[in-house]
Design a protein around this motif. Structure first.
Motif, PDB file in Angstrom:
ATOM      1  N   GLY A 183       0.779  -1.233   0.000  1.00 24.30           N
ATOM      2  CA  GLY A 183       0.000   0.000   0.000  1.00 24.30           C
ATOM      3  C   GLY A 183       0.808   1.279   0.000  1.00 24.30           C
ATOM      4  O   GLY A 183       0.231   2.371   0.111  1.00 24.30           O
ATOM      5  N   LEU A 184       2.128   1.202  -0.169  1.00 23.06           N
ATOM      6  CA  LEU A 184       2.963   2.412  -0.166  1.00 23.06           C
ATOM      7  C   LEU A 184       2.592   3.317  -1.342  1.00 23.06           C
ATOM      8  O   LEU A 184       2.469   2.863  -2.480  1.00 23.06           O
ATOM      9  CB  LEU A 184       4.441   2.021  -0.251  1.00 23.06           C
ATOM     10  N   SER A 185       2.405   4.604  -1.062  1.00 21.35           N
ATOM     11  CA  SER A 185       2.045   5.564  -2.114  1.00 21.35           C
ATOM     12  C   SER A 185       2.573   6.941  -1.740  1.00 21.35           C
ATOM     13  O   SER A 185       3.066   7.161  -0.625  1.00 21.35           O
ATOM     14  CB  SER A 185       0.519   5.612  -2.297  1.00 21.35           C
ATOM     15  N   LEU A 186       2.453   7.876  -2.671  1.00 21.57           N
ATOM     16  CA  LEU A 186       2.932   9.235  -2.424  1.00 21.57           C
ATOM     17  C   LEU A 186       1.984   9.978  -1.486  1.00 21.57           C
ATOM     18  O   LEU A 186       0.761   9.933  -1.675  1.00 21.57           O
ATOM     19  CB  LEU A 186       3.035  10.015  -3.728  1.00 21.57           C
ATOM     20  N   LEU A 243      22.314  -0.927  -7.277  1.00 21.40           N
ATOM     21  CA  LEU A 243      21.516  -1.435  -6.166  1.00 21.40           C
ATOM     22  C   LEU A 243      20.106  -0.857  -6.157  1.00 21.40           C
ATOM     23  O   LEU A 243      19.143  -1.556  -5.853  1.00 21.40           O
ATOM     24  CB  LEU A 243      22.220  -1.098  -4.853  1.00 21.40           C
ATOM     25  N   TYR A 244      19.990   0.418  -6.481  1.00 14.43           N
ATOM     26  CA  TYR A 244      18.695   1.095  -6.437  1.00 14.43           C
ATOM     27  C   TYR A 244      18.227   1.384  -7.859  1.00 14.43           C
ATOM     28  O   TYR A 244      19.017   1.419  -8.799  1.00 14.43           O
ATOM     29  CB  TYR A 244      18.798   2.377  -5.614  1.00 14.43           C
ATOM     30  N   GLU A 245      16.938   1.631  -8.001  1.00 14.74           N
ATOM     31  CA  GLU A 245      16.356   1.740  -9.334  1.00 14.74           C
ATOM     32  C   GLU A 245      16.390   3.163  -9.883  1.00 14.74           C
ATOM     33  O   GLU A 245      16.364   4.142  -9.134  1.00 14.74           O
ATOM     34  CB  GLU A 245      14.904   1.248  -9.312  1.00 14.74           C
ATOM     35  N   SER A 246      16.447   3.245 -11.202  1.00 13.20           N
ATOM     36  CA  SER A 246      16.281   4.499 -11.928  1.00 13.20           C
ATOM     37  C   SER A 246      15.318   4.247 -13.082  1.00 13.20           C
ATOM     38  O   SER A 246      15.285   3.143 -13.640  1.00 13.20           O
ATOM     39  CB  SER A 246      17.626   5.000 -12.480  1.00 13.20           C
ATOM     40  N   TYR A 247      14.557   5.268 -13.445  1.00 11.45           N
ATOM     41  CA  TYR A 247      13.566   5.124 -14.498  1.00 11.45           C
ATOM     42  C   TYR A 247      13.680   6.317 -15.445  1.00 11.45           C
ATOM     43  O   TYR A 247      13.717   7.466 -15.000  1.00 11.45           O
ATOM     44  CB  TYR A 247      12.155   5.052 -13.906  1.00 11.45           C
ATOM     45  N   LEU A 248      13.761   6.035 -16.730  1.00 13.71           N
ATOM     46  CA  LEU A 248      13.936   7.076 -17.739  1.00 13.71           C
ATOM     47  C   LEU A 248      12.678   7.213 -18.593  1.00 13.71           C
ATOM     48  O   LEU A 248      11.843   6.311 -18.662  1.00 13.71           O
ATOM     49  CB  LEU A 248      15.135   6.744 -18.626  1.00 13.71           C
ATOM     50  N   ALA A 271       1.215  10.595 -13.525  1.00 13.21           N
ATOM     51  CA  ALA A 271       1.025   9.218 -13.056  1.00 13.21           C
ATOM     52  C   ALA A 271       2.301   8.395 -13.216  1.00 13.21           C
ATOM     53  O   ALA A 271       2.698   7.663 -12.305  1.00 13.21           O
ATOM     54  CB  ALA A 271      -0.127   8.559 -13.808  1.00 13.21           C
ATOM     55  N   GLU A 272       2.951   8.522 -14.389  1.00 12.80           N
ATOM     56  CA  GLU A 272       4.167   7.735 -14.621  1.00 12.80           C
ATOM     57  C   GLU A 272       5.292   8.174 -13.691  1.00 12.80           C
ATOM     58  O   GLU A 272       6.034   7.336 -13.157  1.00 12.80           O
ATOM     59  CB  GLU A 272       4.610   7.858 -16.083  1.00 12.80           C
ATOM     60  N   VAL A 273       5.446   9.471 -13.512  1.00 15.64           N
ATOM     61  CA  VAL A 273       6.506   9.965 -12.630  1.00 15.64           C
ATOM     62  C   VAL A 273       6.233   9.542 -11.185  1.00 15.64           C
ATOM     63  O   VAL A 273       7.135   9.087 -10.470  1.00 15.64           O
ATOM     64  CB  VAL A 273       6.633  11.497 -12.739  1.00 15.64           C
ATOM     65  N   ALA A 274       4.987   9.658 -10.743  1.00 20.06           N
ATOM     66  CA  ALA A 274       4.643   9.272  -9.373  1.00 20.06           C
ATOM     67  C   ALA A 274       4.896   7.791  -9.143  1.00 20.06           C
ATOM     68  O   ALA A 274       5.438   7.392  -8.102  1.00 20.06           O
ATOM     69  CB  ALA A 274       3.179   9.608  -9.088  1.00 20.06           C
ATOM     70  N   ASP A 275       4.515   6.954 -10.103  1.00 21.41           N
ATOM     71  CA  ASP A 275       4.763   5.513  -9.969  1.00 21.41           C
ATOM     72  C   ASP A 275       6.262   5.221  -9.894  1.00 21.41           C
ATOM     73  O   ASP A 275       6.697   4.339  -9.143  1.00 21.41           O
ATOM     74  CB  ASP A 275       4.156   4.754 -11.155  1.00 21.41           C
ATOM     75  N   ALA A 276       7.054   5.950 -10.657  1.00 18.79           N
ATOM     76  CA  ALA A 276       8.512   5.737 -10.643  1.00 18.79           C
ATOM     77  C   ALA A 276       9.117   6.141  -9.303  1.00 18.79           C
ATOM     78  O   ALA A 276      10.046   5.493  -8.814  1.00 18.79           O
ATOM     79  CB  ALA A 276       9.161   6.526 -11.781  1.00 18.79           C
ATOM     80  N   VAL A 277       8.599   7.205  -8.696  1.00  8.94           N
ATOM     81  CA  VAL A 277       9.087   7.620  -7.380  1.00  8.94           C
ATOM     82  C   VAL A 277       8.836   6.513  -6.355  1.00  8.94           C
ATOM     83  O   VAL A 277       9.727   6.140  -5.583  1.00  8.94           O
ATOM     84  CB  VAL A 277       8.420   8.936  -6.936  1.00  8.94           C
ATOM     85  N   VAL A 278       7.626   5.968  -6.350  1.00  7.74           N
ATOM     86  CA  VAL A 278       7.296   4.899  -5.402  1.00  7.74           C
ATOM     87  C   VAL A 278       8.157   3.663  -5.672  1.00  7.74           C
ATOM     88  O   VAL A 278       8.628   2.998  -4.742  1.00  7.74           O
ATOM     89  CB  VAL A 278       5.797   4.549  -5.474  1.00  7.74           C
ATOM     90  N   ALA A 279       8.406   3.363  -6.949  1.00 10.89           N
ATOM     91  CA  ALA A 279       9.255   2.217  -7.284  1.00 10.89           C
ATOM     92  C   ALA A 279      10.687   2.425  -6.783  1.00 10.89           C
ATOM     93  O   ALA A 279      11.334   1.483  -6.323  1.00 10.89           O
ATOM     94  CB  ALA A 279       9.245   1.978  -8.791  1.00 10.89           C
ATOM     95  N   CYS A 280      11.199   3.644  -6.874  1.00  9.64           N
ATOM     96  CA  CYS A 280      12.521   3.944  -6.308  1.00  9.64           C
ATOM     97  C   CYS A 280      12.518   3.727  -4.794  1.00  9.64           C
ATOM     98  O   CYS A 280      13.456   3.142  -4.237  1.00  9.64           O
ATOM     99  CB  CYS A 280      12.924   5.382  -6.625  1.00  9.64           C
TER     100      CYS A 280
END
Length: 479
Positions: A82-85, A121-126, A132-141
Motif C-alpha cells: 500500500g505504499l504511495s505518495l 543497487l537502487y532503481e532508476s527510471y527514464l 502518473a508515470e513519474v509518481a509511480d517511478a518515485v514509489v518504485a525507487c
C-alpha cells in the motif's frame, strides 16, 4: 520538492549524495532542471506502522546474522504493502511535471562513495511522462531501497538502520544527439560516447567510441566534455559535498553527460571514480573454489574476502576434527570456499560454468548451508536455489564484476541434533534435541543433557540406554 539552489540540497542526509553533488556543481556547469523529493517525504509515506515492521525485520536480520534469507522477500513485500505518495508530494510533483520526459533516480546517503559504491543497487527510471508515470517511478525507487539485495548490501556494510535515507531525483530528460561518460585519470580524460541517449552505454548493452584526451586537445564536443570533467575535478565544493568531510577535490571523478546541437553540453551525474577506468584491465567472469577444511592452503584465484575471519575460525576449529573423524571411520563431507562474481555465476559458456561446477559437487547433497560473511550466516537452501540466493545476498546482477567469497557446506537434515562437550574430568556431556541441530545451534529448542560413561567403563556402557535415535554403539563412538 527541493530545488538545486535550496539550502537542503546540500545535505546528503536529506537529498542523498547524487543530488547533493549536483547542487554543489550547478553554479560551475550546465545541469538539466532537477528537483529532489527528500528522505523526510519517504519517512512520511512509510508511516509509523510500516517503519516499525521494517525495523523489526532489520533487527531479526541482525540478531540472526541473516540466517533466513528465503523468507526476506515476502516479509519486505508485506511491510511495504500500500505504499504511495503523500498528498503534498503528489501536489508538488503536479506543479512541476509538464508534458515532457523525465528521469527519476534514487539518491541515497553514501551512494557512489569511496567506501561503498552500491552500484546497480537502487532503481532508476527514464522517459517517464505525465504525473502518473513519474509518481509511480518515485514509489518504485522507494521500494528499491527495501529490496532484498539493497537491505542485504547495507547489512554487509554494517548499516542496520531501518529508517530510509533516500531522496528521489526528478530531472528533465535531455533528448541528446550524443551522450556518454567521462573519467578523469591524472592529467587525462577518458571520454566514451554513443549516438543518442547514454543509458545503453552506462548499462553496457552497447559499444561506444572512446577518446583519451590530453590538455583538452579534442574535436568538439569532446573538448567541452574534457574541460567540464577537468574543471569539476578541481572544484572544491564537489569534494566537500562528496564526502561531508575534508575536500577530496584532487580525486578522480566520472560523470555522465549529454550533448544536443541546440543546447550544447549538459552534465547529468558526477561521482568519484569507484570502478575500473576505460583502458584498465577488463574485469572478467570469475568462479573458483577450494575445499574448506582439507585444502591445506588456498589457490591464488580463491580469496578470503569478507569471509576471512569466518574461514579462520572454521578451519581452526574443524580441520583437525575432520581429519580425526575420517581416521576413525566417520563419513564427513568437506565444504567449499568459493570466490565468484555475478558474471562468473551467469556465464554458462565458461569451461567451469556454475551449472557444470555444481554438477561436480555431489558431496554437497541436496541442501546446503551458505555463509557470505560475518553478517550473513548459516542460510539453508536447496542446492538448486544457491544461484538466486547469492544473487539477492550479494547484488550480483547490479554489480556483476565485484568479487565475493562465500562458504558452502552440506546440510544434513537429520531426525535429531546433538552436541558433545568434554568436561574438565574428561567425561563427555551430550546435548540432544529432536528438533535438529539447526534449532539447537540457533537457540530455538531446549536440549536435554546426558552424561556419557567413560570410554573404559564397559560395564556402564552395557547398561547405557539409547538417547533419542542414538543407540549404544553410536554413543560410544561419540564418547
Amino acid at each position: 520538492m527541493i530545488g538545486l539552489t535550496e539550502s537542503q540540497a546540500a545535505d546528503p542526509m536529506v537529498v542523498g549524495t547524487k543530488f547533493a553533488r549536483l547542487a554543489s556543481i550547478h553554479s560551475h556547469t550546465e545541469i538539466p532542471p532537477a528537483w529532489c523529493i527528500g528522505s523526510h517525504s519517504f519517512v512520511q509515506a512509510l508511516g509509523t506502522d510500516r517503519l516499525a515492521r521494517l525495523t523489526a525485520i532489520m533487527h531479526d536480520l541482525t540478531v540472526t546474522l541473516g540466517c533466513d534469507l528465503a523468507a526476506l522477500p515476502t516479509q519486505l513485500q508485506a511491510a511495504l504493502a500500500g505504499l504511495s505518495l503523500p498528498a503534498d508530494v503528489l501536489q508538488g510533483l503536479a506543479a512541476l511535471v509538464a508534458d515532457e520526459n523525465f528521469a527519476v533516480r534514487s539518491s541515497t546517503e553514501g551512494e557512489d562513495g569511496h567506501q561503498h559504491s552500491y552500484a546497480g543497487l537502487y532503481e532508476s527510471y527514464l522517459r517517464r511522462r505525465g504525473l502518473a508515470e513519474v509518481a509511480d517511478a518515485v514509489v518504485a525507487c522507494w521500494r528499491s531501497y527495501y529490496s532484498p539485495r539493497a537491505v542485504l548490501a547495507r547489512l554487509r556494510a554494517g548499516d542496520v538502520n531501518a529508517a530510509p535515507r533516500m531522496g528521489v531525483i526528478v530531472q528533465h530528460m535531455v533528448d541528446a544527439d550524443l551522450a556518454g561518460v567521462a573519467f578523469t585519470r591524472d592529467s587525462q580524460v577518458w571520454v566514451s560516447a554513443t549516438i543518442g541517449t547514454g543509458e545503453q552505454l552506462v548499462d553496457g548493452s552497447t559499444d561506444a567510441a572512446t577518446l583519451v584526451i590530453r590538455s583538452g586537445e579534442a574535436p568538439p564536443p569532446y573538448d567541452r566534455v574534457a574541460q567540464a570533467a577537468t574543471g569539476l575535478k578541481s572544484c572544491t565544493p564537489f569534494g566537500a559535498h562528496t564526502t561531508g568531510q575534508a575536500s577530496r577535490a584532487a580525486d578522480d571523478i566520472d560523470l555522465e553527460w549529454a550533448w544536443t546541437r541546440a543546447h550544447g553540453l549538459r552534465i547529468l551525474q558526477v561521482r568519484p571514480v569507484t570502478a575500473a577506468l576505460p583502458g584498465s584491465s577488463s574485469p572478467q567472469p570469475h568462479l573458483a573454489s577450494a575445499p574448506l577444511y582439507t585444502s591445506g592452503g588456498l589457490p591464488e584465484n580463491v580469496r578470503l574476502g569478507a569471509c576471512a575471519d569466518l574461514y579462520g575460525e572454521m578451519t581452526a576449529k574443524r580441520s583437525a576434527l575432520f581429519a580425526l573423524a575420517t581416521e576413525h571411520g566417520f563419513t564427513v563431507s568437506d565444504g567449499l570456499i568459493i570466490t565468484l562474481n555475478g558474471a562468473g555465476l551467469a556465464d554458462h559458456a565458461l569451461p567451469r560454468s556454475w551449472d557444470r561446477w555444481l554438477g561436480q559437487q555431489p558431496h554437497l547433497g541436496q541442501e546446503v548451508v551458505i555463509d557470505a560473511g560475518a553478517r550473513i550466516r548459516q542460510n539453508i537452501a536447496r542446492k538448486t536455489d544457491i544461484e538466486s540466493l547469492l544473487g539477492n545476498a550479494l547484488n550480483l546482477a547490479g554489480d556483476p564484476y565485484a568479487l565475493h567469497t562465500v562458504l558452502i557446506r552440506r546440510f544434513v537434515r537429520g531426525c535429531a541434533g546433538a552436541l558433545t562437550q568434554q568436561r574438565t574430568d574428561g567425561r563427555i556431556l551430550l546435548q540432544q534435541c529432536p528438533e535438529g541441530l539447526v534449532a539447537l545451534n540457533r537457540g530455538l529448542a531446549v536440549p536435554t543433557e546426558h552424561l556419557l560413561p567413560e570410554p573404559s567403563h564397559s560395564e556402564h556402557w552395557q547398561a547405557q540406554p539409547p538417547i533419542g535415535p542414538w543407540g549404544r554403539q553410536t554413543l560410544q563412538r561419540m564418547a
